[in-house]
Enzyme design. Sequence first.
Site, PDB file in Angstrom:
ATOM      1  N   ARG A 297      28.745  77.611-129.568  1.00  0.00           N
ATOM      2  CA  ARG A 297      27.332  77.411-130.759  1.00  0.00           C
ATOM      3  C   ARG A 297      26.295  75.894-129.880  1.00  0.00           C
ATOM      4  O   ARG A 297      24.947  76.581-130.170  1.00  0.00           O
ATOM      5  CB  ARG A 297      27.630  76.633-131.746  1.00  0.00           C
ATOM      6  N   TYR A 438      23.792  86.230-131.513  1.00  0.00           N
ATOM      7  CA  TYR A 438      24.947  85.664-131.110  1.00  0.00           C
ATOM      8  C   TYR A 438      25.788  84.580-131.019  1.00  0.00           C
ATOM      9  O   TYR A 438      24.737  83.562-131.708  1.00  0.00           O
ATOM     10  CB  TYR A 438      25.747  86.273-130.046  1.00  0.00           C
ATOM     11  N   GLU A 439      26.818  84.425-131.440  1.00  0.00           N
ATOM     12  CA  GLU A 439      27.789  83.231-131.644  1.00  0.00           C
ATOM     13  C   GLU A 439      27.286  82.388-133.421  1.00  0.00           C
ATOM     14  O   GLU A 439      27.125  81.082-133.617  1.00  0.00           O
ATOM     15  CB  GLU A 439      27.358  82.226-131.230  1.00  0.00           C
ATOM     16  N   GLY A 440      27.448  83.652-134.355  1.00  0.00           N
ATOM     17  CA  GLY A 440      26.751  83.176-135.274  1.00  0.00           C
ATOM     18  C   GLY A 440      25.250  83.083-135.643  1.00  0.00           C
ATOM     19  O   GLY A 440      24.408  82.349-135.199  1.00  0.00           O
ATOM     20  N   GLN A 445      23.233  79.768-139.214  1.00  0.00           N
ATOM     21  CA  GLN A 445      23.165  78.521-138.561  1.00  0.00           C
ATOM     22  C   GLN A 445      22.698  77.421-139.730  1.00  0.00           C
ATOM     23  O   GLN A 445      23.056  76.635-140.262  1.00  0.00           O
ATOM     24  CB  GLN A 445      22.785  77.605-137.830  1.00  0.00           C
TER      25      GLN A 445
END
Length: 592
Positions: A297, A438-440, A445
């Site tokens: 992230r 992507y990556e959350g 977040q």
Amino acid sequence: MTYRAPINDMLLSLNHGAGLKAAVEAGHYGDFDADIAAAVLEEAGKFATDVLAPLNRVGDEHGIKLDDGKVTTAPGWPDAYKRWTDGGWNAVSGPEAFGGQGLPLAINAACTEIWSASNVAFGLCPLLTASAMEALEAHGSEELKTIYLEKLVTGEWTGTMQLTEPQAGSDVGALRTRAERQADGTYRIKGTKIFITYGEHDMTDNIVHFVLARLPDAPAGTKGISLFLVPKFMVNADGSLGARNDIHASGVEHKLGMHASPTCTMTMGDHGGAIGFLIGEENQGMRCMFTMMNQARLGVGLEGVGVADRAYQQALAYAQERRQGRAVGKKGDGSDAIFVHPDVKRMLMRMRAQTAAARTICYATAVAIDVSTRARDPGVRAEAAARAALLTPIAKAYSTDVGNEVAYLGVQVHGGMGFIEETGAAQHYRDARITAIYEGTNGIQAIDLVTRKLAANGGTAVWALLGELSGIIKQVEASNDPAFGTTGVKLREALDALKRTSKWLLERLAEAPNDALAGATPYLQQFGATLGGCMLAAEALAAKGDGNTEAPRYVSLARFFAENITVQAPSLERTVTESAESVAAADAVLLG
């Protein structure tokens, strides 16, 4: 126009805005010589300019090709990757015991920005490898480390993260990939994963996949997920490559951007199941995977910074070359460069200021992670870990939002030519878009920031950070430098608003959690705007104190950010605290 790493800006951000210099002086980095940072970044900048940047457009136009399970990358990609590993760039922050250079993560973070700015699709590959080697080092058995870790650290082999399935994106607990225990202690993995970045490619001989799967007797949801290391090729006892494992790319995605980065559908189980090795303990896969995801992230946040800086550099160069209209009050024939127009200057300043703020937030996250593992005092390590946890969702979401906005403004500065592919501005716009997903996703977040990071220990980490920001504001106010304009006033108003918003959210989390969730995204934006403004002010003060000849430029940048971006924080407070009912009424509007 090619890319030039802004080394001076990066070093000021790293040493002063992010606090690396203070952490080194406090002894948290052992015998690390901070002067090495400049040398490393200079060399990284040269490699990026000479090798990676020229391939950015090539990769976008050529893309990748899948044929019989094999992916061919764009021309020049394998050679560039070999030069990358030969130069030791994959090993910058890797453990020395396994072939790494052992440099701080903060240094590697600055390098990650450079790779992302010069060629973000290329930089994606080592970003995931770094996350893979971190998970293996933290949770893998000594046997697995012996076989795989050095290859990952040096970059001889690459790594992937395999979470997503067609029915399980952000809801990881819904995954269906199965793992079955074998008599020899291995596991057989069967299932399909989608959106796997660099799941297959031709740049290395082997790829080490980290796969989430569920055992037959596992509990439901995320509590029943395990993490497995699944190599593309098995490794013989002598370290040579053996048989092909039962995992292959069955498809690749055709995407809006990141054309040169293969995004694969990975299939396991066509021939009895892929052989996997347990990482950590059974049913503890999410804990192990988060070791990968947190660093990833931060890496994605740095992608946002990198794409933003590349878009800014290109827009600035174009604005100085493109002639259109006349400056107000100027007489005579001929047109002026569009740079003379106030609205163009406003866009360029917004691009530069937001990029600088996002850069420092990401670097500060990396410094906090470093201190959390390097400091001798357990209390200092614990405080740094809490700071890193708090900053990570901000670094990821705020910086990728910045990347998207700056790339958008880059197209706007180019005017009609920005909409044409040949200028390259459109590619930055397309490439940046995925970073907020992507990556959350950035919404996730924001939820993480409010429900976990703000709420942790009654907000202790938040109050500690806000206290430090107050100290910066006092220094700005005490400087009495007219060049700062109303920076001190605007930062103080923003900080007070952020304090009130944080307290309100903590109360609503207990009483009406949906109200807090409705305000999560504007809260993260408010936090980023306030934090970024204070950090830029700290950098400007440091530049003035060091006698930096470019100090007036940094003061002007901090002033612009405070008076044009941080100034939005009080209105974002009202958005958070007064809009919950309007969000709750969405069903009647959207579904009525």
